[in-house]
Design a protein around this motif. Structure first.
Motif, short mmCIF file in Angstrom:
data_model
loop_
_atom_site.label_atom_id
_atom_site.label_comp_id
_atom_site.label_asym_id
_atom_site.label_seq_id
_atom_site.Cartn_x
_atom_site.Cartn_y
_atom_site.Cartn_z
N LYS A 56 5.35 9.19 -13.65
CA LYS A 56 5.94 7.85 -13.70
C LYS A 56 7.29 7.88 -14.39
O LYS A 56 8.27 7.27 -13.93
CB LYS A 56 5.00 6.88 -14.40
CG LYS A 56 3.74 6.55 -13.62
CD LYS A 56 2.83 5.60 -14.39
CE LYS A 56 1.57 5.26 -13.58
NZ LYS A 56 0.66 4.36 -14.33
N THR A 115 1.77 4.38 -4.03
CA THR A 115 0.56 4.83 -4.74
C THR A 115 0.73 6.24 -5.28
O THR A 115 0.59 6.47 -6.47
CB THR A 115 -0.67 4.77 -3.81
OG1 THR A 115 -0.39 5.53 -2.63
CG2 THR A 115 -1.00 3.33 -3.43
N SER A 116 1.07 7.19 -4.43
CA SER A 116 1.11 8.59 -4.84
C SER A 116 2.53 9.06 -5.12
O SER A 116 3.52 8.39 -4.80
CB SER A 116 0.52 9.47 -3.73
OG SER A 116 1.39 9.48 -2.60
N TYR A 117 2.62 10.25 -5.70
CA TYR A 117 3.91 10.88 -5.98
C TYR A 117 4.71 11.03 -4.70
O TYR A 117 5.91 10.73 -4.66
CB TYR A 117 3.67 12.25 -6.62
CG TYR A 117 4.90 12.95 -7.12
CD1 TYR A 117 5.24 12.92 -8.46
CD2 TYR A 117 5.73 13.66 -6.25
CE1 TYR A 117 6.37 13.57 -8.93
CE2 TYR A 117 6.86 14.32 -6.70
CZ TYR A 117 7.18 14.27 -8.04
OH TYR A 117 8.31 14.90 -8.49
N HIS A 143 7.14 -0.88 -8.84
CA HIS A 143 5.79 -0.45 -8.45
C HIS A 143 5.31 0.77 -9.21
O HIS A 143 4.17 1.22 -8.97
CB HIS A 143 5.78 -0.14 -6.95
CG HIS A 143 5.84 -1.36 -6.08
ND1 HIS A 143 4.75 -2.16 -5.83
CD2 HIS A 143 6.88 -1.94 -5.42
CE1 HIS A 143 5.09 -3.16 -5.04
NE2 HIS A 143 6.39 -3.05 -4.78
N ASN A 178 0.79 -1.23 0.00
CA ASN A 178 0.00 0.00 0.00
C ASN A 178 0.83 1.28 0.00
O ASN A 178 0.27 2.38 0.03
CB ASN A 178 -0.96 0.02 1.21
CG ASN A 178 -0.21 0.08 2.54
OD1 ASN A 178 0.94 0.47 2.61
ND2 ASN A 178 -0.88 -0.34 3.60
N ASP A 226 4.36 1.25 -12.38
CA ASP A 226 3.21 1.06 -13.27
C ASP A 226 1.90 0.90 -12.51
O ASP A 226 0.83 1.21 -13.05
CB ASP A 226 3.44 -0.16 -14.17
CG ASP A 226 4.54 0.09 -15.19
OD1 ASP A 226 4.83 1.27 -15.48
OD2 ASP A 226 5.11 -0.90 -15.69
N ASP A 227 1.94 0.43 -11.27
CA ASP A 227 0.72 0.21 -10.49
C ASP A 227 0.28 1.43 -9.70
O ASP A 227 -0.75 1.40 -9.01
CB ASP A 227 0.93 -0.95 -9.51
CG ASP A 227 1.24 -2.25 -10.23
OD1 ASP A 227 0.76 -2.44 -11.37
OD2 ASP A 227 1.99 -3.06 -9.66
N SER A 228 1.05 2.53 -9.79
CA SER A 228 0.74 3.71 -8.99
C SER A 228 -0.36 4.54 -9.64
O SER A 228 -0.78 4.28 -10.78
CB SER A 228 2.00 4.57 -8.84
OG SER A 228 2.32 5.20 -10.07
N THR A 229 -0.81 5.56 -8.92
CA THR A 229 -1.84 6.46 -9.42
C THR A 229 -1.24 7.70 -10.08
O THR A 229 -1.97 8.64 -10.40
CB THR A 229 -2.75 6.91 -8.26
OG1 THR A 229 -1.96 7.58 -7.27
CG2 THR A 229 -3.46 5.71 -7.63
N MET A 230 0.08 7.72 -10.28
CA MET A 230 0.74 8.89 -10.85
C MET A 230 0.40 9.05 -12.33
O MET A 230 0.02 8.09 -13.01
CB MET A 230 2.25 8.78 -10.68
CG MET A 230 2.72 8.83 -9.24
SD MET A 230 4.53 8.94 -9.08
CE MET A 230 5.04 7.33 -9.74
N SER A 231 0.59 10.26 -12.83
CA SER A 231 0.42 10.53 -14.25
C SER A 231 1.58 9.92 -15.04
O SER A 231 2.63 9.59 -14.45
CB SER A 231 0.39 12.04 -14.50
OG SER A 231 1.67 12.61 -14.24
#
Length: 637
Positions: free
Chosen positions: A133, A39-41, A122, A36, A124-129
């Protein structure tokens, strides 16, 4: 802004602390887990902060660690430029005391390689733009490549690990890949990172990995690899020279100005690069190590005010410095006054020498609080006090201050230089005490906060000059773009390329092609380019990388280490003069004057540089764990 580098020391102990301890450690089962956390930047930024410790990791010779003698001086000690003042501090490569190692030796894939591979796995699985990425992929590639630069330089052929491994991974029993293959992959990754890193300084902070940092690393790596391949007769080096020239030229356009300094001394900008509290305000600085009081202070300056600092320069290295008129001391037009006393040796020399080695002086020692001292009345004794600018206070007198007379850690006066011996503060055996980090405003070790450069345009100028010579394209225009910019700031006459021939310096250095034990003199112009590099980067840890890639290690290391010229009557009782015929201390004790004896001549003792030292030994335990790493590097079996 002292931010990222400060937080690093704290976060490296708190964020995923397990991943740095063992190659196969699992993460603790807490609320913050691998599943977990990415996820974010901001998650990625926080996780990667500990990687900035790579710049203070003492495995790397150019590290700016806790004490210079354990970090950025050490590479130049190994190269023979500098010495350990202790009586048993002889060069381990000169006297063949480099022992076999079971572990360590810089063979490490667990800290920076594993951390960057974990982060990269990780993205590619993140919520970043997509842009974010690419940015973090570029940052990961930078740190991964920066550590591989060290692995390649040390070991040559090494395994290539570009993914996260577990206990069942076949790669744990993988073979070493050829140096060329791994270096090409590093080059490919750095070029990808250069093209894809984003401008996220508003999020990351102003002193963080950027496109310019990647280009600076490319400039360093491409020159190092190209010249290693050329002088170690591996071939295929032109593309690396071209890459060094390309990225160096881009940086030279973006950083056209050198720091001139604020202190009013000769070569002030050169000296202040290591004694300035905020390098963020200094032109030409690309990345630097930040220090802040009571948070991450360093002892780099403090140590150089104490008896514990053991770094000194030998006479051979002092002799490399040019005169202010741009001539080497061996040149008939140099106006060199000789080395029969330290005042003459330093007179009209390249002022960068004065910011690296304490110049000579003598005063009447005062009592009480600094600055209660007075001149001796002999004008010669104050010559270099006046050049450097006399001290006036022991409080914070200003940025980058190097003043005479020198002080110890408690501001007690050092009455004279040279100050021979090993026990008292600011003393050394050679007489040439190295004080690159020394200043007069950081005496409290908890408040040593002068920033230290990591990437700066001065190195890039030297990389460009050398690469252009190797391509056959070095001329007066290139000299003016590079070396003469450095000389102008230092107060040294410009290089005139058409004046440099075989007689310009008849004592120029030699390189040693494979199988050639006599050595071949370096091209006269190339020698002056290399001399400029040695002087400009002295004490910054580049030496051992350079003498090995040039195949010049025997020329620098297989010498009798000697100090300044002294009368025997002025020597401490436990020091001796050098008998140059025997390469040992004066055996009869009848000499009345001569060079100070430091260590025996290694060749006379049947020792000296061995070709196996060009590459490090792979630790024996690593081969026991993975026999596919065998055979070891040549000479280490």
């Amino acid at each position: 802004m002292k931010n990222i580098f400060i937080y690093t020391a704290i976060l490296s102990g708190l964020i995923f602390s397990g991943c740095n301890d063992s190659f196969l450690d699992r993460y603790p089962k807490t609320s913050l887990t691998e599943q977990n956390a990415f996820t974010s930047y901001d998650n990625f930024k926080t996780f990667m902060w500990p990687c900035y410790n790579i710049f203070t990791n003492n495995t790397i010779g150019t590290s700016v660690g806790h004490r210079g003698q354990e970090s950025h001086y050490l590479g130049d000690v190994y190269a023979g430029y500098l010495e350990n003042k202790n009586v048993n501090g002889f060069n381990k490569y000169a006297f063949q005391t480099v022992g076999s190692v079971a572990s360590g030796n810089g063979w490490d894939f667990s800290a920076f390689i594993r951390r960057t591979n974990l982060m990269l796995s990780h993205i590619d699985d993140s919520t970043m733009s997509p842009e974010e990425k690419d940015h973090w992929k570029a940052v990961g590639y930078f740190f991964h490549s920066y550590w591989y630069m060290e692995l390649i330089d040390r070991f040559g052929d090494v395994p290539w690990v570009d993914k996260l491994l577990n206990e069942n991974s076949e790669e744990l029993q993988g073979k070493r890949e050829p140096r060329k293959t791994v270096a090409d992959k590093v080059l490919e990754r750095l070029k990808w990172a250069e093209e894809h890193i984003g401008d996220f300084s508003a999020k990351d902070g102003p002193n963080t990995i950027s496109q310019d940092c990647i280009r600076a690393a490319l400039s360093r790596f491409a020159l190092r690899e190209a010249t290693w391949r050329k002088y170690h007769e591996m071939g295929d080096y032109d593309a690396y020279l071209d890459e060094c020239i390309r990225v160096s030229a881009l940086l030279m356009d973006d950083y056209p100005t050198l720091y001139e300094g604020t202190d009013g001394q000769p070569a002030a900008g050169y000296g202040e690069m290591w004694t300035t509290e905020d390098l963020g305000k200094v032109p030409g600085i690309i990345l630097y190590k930040e220090y802040a009081p009571n948070i991450n202070a360093t002892q780099l300056n403090y140590y150089e005010h104490t008896s514990a600092h053991w770094v000194e320069m030998n006479q051979a290295t002092v002799d490399l410095y040019l005169m202010k008129n741009g001539k080497p001391i061996t040149n008939g037009d140099s106006e060199y006054e000789g080395d029969r006393d330290m005042y003459s040796t330093f007179r009209n020399r390249d002022p960068r020498l004065y910011h690296t080695v304490i110049p000579p002086y003598k005063i009447k020692e005062g009592k009480g609080e600094y600055p209660t001292w007075s001149y001796t009345g002999n004008l010669a004794d104050r010559e270099y006090i006046d050049i450097m600018g006399a001290n006036t206070t022991c409080s914070n007198p200003g940025v980058g201050m190097k003043r005479l007379p020198a002080q110890n850690w408690s501001a007690s006066i050092v009455p004279e230089i040279p100050r021979l011996g090993t026990g008292s503060f600011i003393s050394c055996r050679s007489g040439y005490y190295v004080w690159k980090n020394y200043d007069s405003w950081e005496n409290n070790p908890a408040l040593n906060t002068a920033d230290k450069p990591i990437f700066k345009i001065e190195e890039v100028l030297l990389n460009y000059a050398e690469a252009m010579w190797e391509k056959g394209e070095f001329d007066q225009t290139v000299a003016n773009q590079t070396i003469n910019k450095l000389r102008k700031r230092a107060g040294v006459a410009e290089m005139q390329v058409d004046e440099i021939d075989g007689n310009f310096d008849t004592e120029r250095g030699k390189y040693y092609p494979k199988g050639n034990t006599e050595g071949v003199k370096v091209d006269p112009v190339l020698w002056e380019i290399r001399r400029e590099r040695i002087v400009e980067l002295m004490g910054e840890g580049f030496g051992f990388y350079d003498v090995r890639r040039w195949r010049m290690a025997p020329w620098f290391i297989n010498k009798t280490a000697k100090g300044l010229w002294m009368k025997k009557a002025d020597l401490p009782a436990d020091m001796k003069l050098l008998n140059e015929e025997t390469g040992t201390a004066d055996p009869s004790g009848t000499m009345t004057e001569g060079y100070v004896f430091l260590f025996n001549n290694p060749i006379v003792e049947g020792k000296g540089w061995l070709d196996k030292y060009y590459l490090y030994q792979i630790p024996t335990n690593e081969i026991l764990l993975n026999p596919n790493l065998a055979p070891n590097n040549p000479g280490w079996d």
